[in-house]
Design a protein around this motif. Sequence first.
Motif, PDB file in Angstrom:
ATOM      1  N   ALA A 172       7.214  15.981   2.996  1.00 54.51           N
ATOM      2  CA  ALA A 172       5.686  16.446   2.992  1.00 54.51           C
ATOM      3  C   ALA A 172       4.649  15.192   3.472  1.00 54.51           C
ATOM      4  CB  ALA A 172       5.138  16.771   1.674  1.00 54.51           C
ATOM      5  N   VAL A 173       5.186  13.842   3.174  1.00 50.30           N
ATOM      6  CA  VAL A 173       4.196  12.936   3.549  1.00 50.30           C
ATOM      7  C   VAL A 173       4.540  12.769   5.203  1.00 50.30           C
ATOM      8  CG1 VAL A 173       3.922  10.200   3.610  1.00 50.30           C
ATOM      9  CG2 VAL A 173       3.990  11.460   1.443  1.00 50.30           C
ATOM     10  N   LEU A 174       6.080  12.824   5.492  1.00 48.68           N
ATOM     11  CA  LEU A 174       6.292  12.680   6.875  1.00 48.68           C
ATOM     12  C   LEU A 174       5.848  13.577   7.830  1.00 48.68           C
ATOM     13  CD1 LEU A 174      10.048  11.609   6.471  1.00 48.68           C
ATOM     14  CD2 LEU A 174       7.983   9.905   6.938  1.00 48.68           C
ATOM     15  N   GLY A 213       0.221   3.391   8.742  1.00 46.50           N
ATOM     16  CA  GLY A 213      -0.290   2.128   9.092  1.00 46.50           C
ATOM     17  C   GLY A 213       1.068   0.904   8.887  1.00 46.50           C
ATOM     18  N   TYR A 214       1.877   1.377   7.921  1.00 43.47           N
ATOM     19  CA  TYR A 214       3.055   0.607   7.751  1.00 43.47           C
ATOM     20  C   TYR A 214       3.855   0.631   9.085  1.00 43.47           C
ATOM     21  CZ  TYR A 214       7.233  -1.458   5.608  1.00 43.47           C
ATOM     22  OH  TYR A 214       8.318  -2.229   5.397  1.00 43.47           O
ATOM     23  N   PHE A 215       4.066   1.744   9.468  1.00 46.58           N
ATOM     24  CA  PHE A 215       5.155   2.155  10.778  1.00 46.58           C
ATOM     25  C   PHE A 215       4.372   1.456  11.912  1.00 46.58           C
ATOM     26  CE2 PHE A 215       7.277   5.956   9.481  1.00 46.58           C
ATOM     27  CZ  PHE A 215       7.948   5.390   8.400  1.00 46.58           C
ATOM     28  N   ILE A 216       3.200   1.388  12.143  1.00 41.68           N
ATOM     29  CA  ILE A 216       2.386   0.579  13.174  1.00 41.68           C
ATOM     30  C   ILE A 216       2.602  -0.885  13.004  1.00 41.68           C
ATOM     31  CG2 ILE A 216       0.324  -0.114  14.085  1.00 41.68           C
ATOM     32  CD1 ILE A 216      -0.618   2.961  13.356  1.00 41.68           C
ATOM     33  N   GLN A 217       2.293  -1.554  11.856  1.00 45.08           N
ATOM     34  CA  GLN A 217       2.553  -2.821  11.557  1.00 45.08           C
ATOM     35  C   GLN A 217       4.147  -3.269  11.954  1.00 45.08           C
ATOM     36  OE1 GLN A 217      -0.013  -4.801  11.158  1.00 45.08           O
ATOM     37  NE2 GLN A 217       1.189  -6.594  11.370  1.00 45.08           N
ATOM     38  N   ARG A 261       0.778  -1.082  -0.060  1.00 52.84           N
ATOM     39  CA  ARG A 261       0.212  -0.077   0.133  1.00 52.84           C
ATOM     40  C   ARG A 261       0.970   1.173   0.097  1.00 52.84           C
ATOM     41  NH1 ARG A 261      -3.706   2.643   4.611  1.00 52.84           N
ATOM     42  NH2 ARG A 261      -4.819   4.086   2.979  1.00 52.84           N
ATOM     43  N   VAL A 262       1.794   1.364   0.682  1.00 52.99           N
ATOM     44  CA  VAL A 262       2.872   2.413   0.666  1.00 52.99           C
ATOM     45  C   VAL A 262       3.456   2.516  -0.664  1.00 52.99           C
ATOM     46  CG1 VAL A 262       5.177   3.466   1.663  1.00 52.99           C
ATOM     47  CG2 VAL A 262       3.428   2.176   3.323  1.00 52.99           C
ATOM     48  N   ASP A 263       3.801   1.452  -1.168  1.00 51.80           N
ATOM     49  CA  ASP A 263       4.356   1.479  -2.786  1.00 51.80           C
ATOM     50  C   ASP A 263       3.340   2.335  -3.643  1.00 51.80           C
ATOM     51  OD1 ASP A 263       6.860   0.408  -2.556  1.00 51.80           O
ATOM     52  OD2 ASP A 263       6.520  -1.887  -2.913  1.00 51.80           O
ATOM     53  N   GLU A 264       2.238   1.517  -3.530  1.00 51.25           N
ATOM     54  CA  GLU A 264       1.111   2.037  -4.305  1.00 51.25           C
ATOM     55  C   GLU A 264       0.964   3.512  -4.274  1.00 51.25           C
ATOM     56  OE1 GLU A 264      -2.072  -0.401  -3.577  1.00 51.25           O
ATOM     57  OE2 GLU A 264      -1.103  -2.186  -4.572  1.00 51.25           O
ATOM     58  N   VAL A 295      13.947   2.399   6.460  1.00 46.35           N
ATOM     59  CA  VAL A 295      12.551   2.417   5.736  1.00 46.35           C
ATOM     60  C   VAL A 295      12.252   3.642   4.864  1.00 46.35           C
ATOM     61  CG1 VAL A 295       9.974   1.996   5.846  1.00 46.35           C
ATOM     62  CG2 VAL A 295      11.674   0.495   7.044  1.00 46.35           C
ATOM     63  N   ILE A 296      12.406   4.526   5.532  1.00 47.27           N
ATOM     64  CA  ILE A 296      12.093   6.224   4.873  1.00 47.27           C
ATOM     65  C   ILE A 296      13.147   6.418   4.052  1.00 47.27           C
ATOM     66  CG2 ILE A 296      12.312   8.644   5.522  1.00 47.27           C
ATOM     67  CD1 ILE A 296      11.538   7.950   8.334  1.00 47.27           C
ATOM     68  N   ARG A 297      14.337   6.021   3.945  1.00 44.96           N
ATOM     69  CA  ARG A 297      15.351   6.059   2.905  1.00 44.96           C
ATOM     70  C   ARG A 297      14.915   5.137   1.912  1.00 44.96           C
ATOM     71  NH1 ARG A 297      18.832   6.367   7.175  1.00 44.96           N
ATOM     72  NH2 ARG A 297      19.476   4.270   7.234  1.00 44.96           N
ATOM     73  N   GLU A 298      14.674   3.804   2.364  1.00 45.13           N
ATOM     74  CA  GLU A 298      14.351   2.684   1.241  1.00 45.13           C
ATOM     75  C   GLU A 298      13.003   3.031   0.380  1.00 45.13           C
ATOM     76  OE1 GLU A 298      12.840  -1.795   0.994  1.00 45.13           O
ATOM     77  OE2 GLU A 298      13.834  -1.117   3.000  1.00 45.13           O
TER      78      GLU A 298
END
Length: 106
Positions: free
Chosen positions: A96-98, A71-75, A40-43, A87-90
């Motif tokens: 703006a999202v952060l 949601g990804y960070f929570i998971q 979902r993050v990718d999309e 993950v932020i770098r990857e």
Amino acid sequence: MSVRMPSNFGRSGARESALDLLGHEILGEKAAALGRAGRRVDETLARLREHGDEGEQRARLLKDAAEAVHGYFIQRELCGLRKHDAVIREYNIPKAVLARLGANRQ
């Protein structure tokens, strides 16, 4: 006089193996949920990058991406992964999202 069997010879072995199976199943579900959250993050980030224009659509895409990243960070944290810097770098998550991760939902 009655004799009681030691507890390590009782049914606890069956209980422990059942708990191990349950724990294994839970770990599998956590991993699958982490994979879905990552997709979902990718999309959402791909949609955000495709539509670089400013305006109402960009604001909606930023909100969607922030929700997906949150949601990804929570998971990840539920899986015991606490550090998100790599993950932020990857994913190359825009600032703006952060910045919207802590914002209230409207």
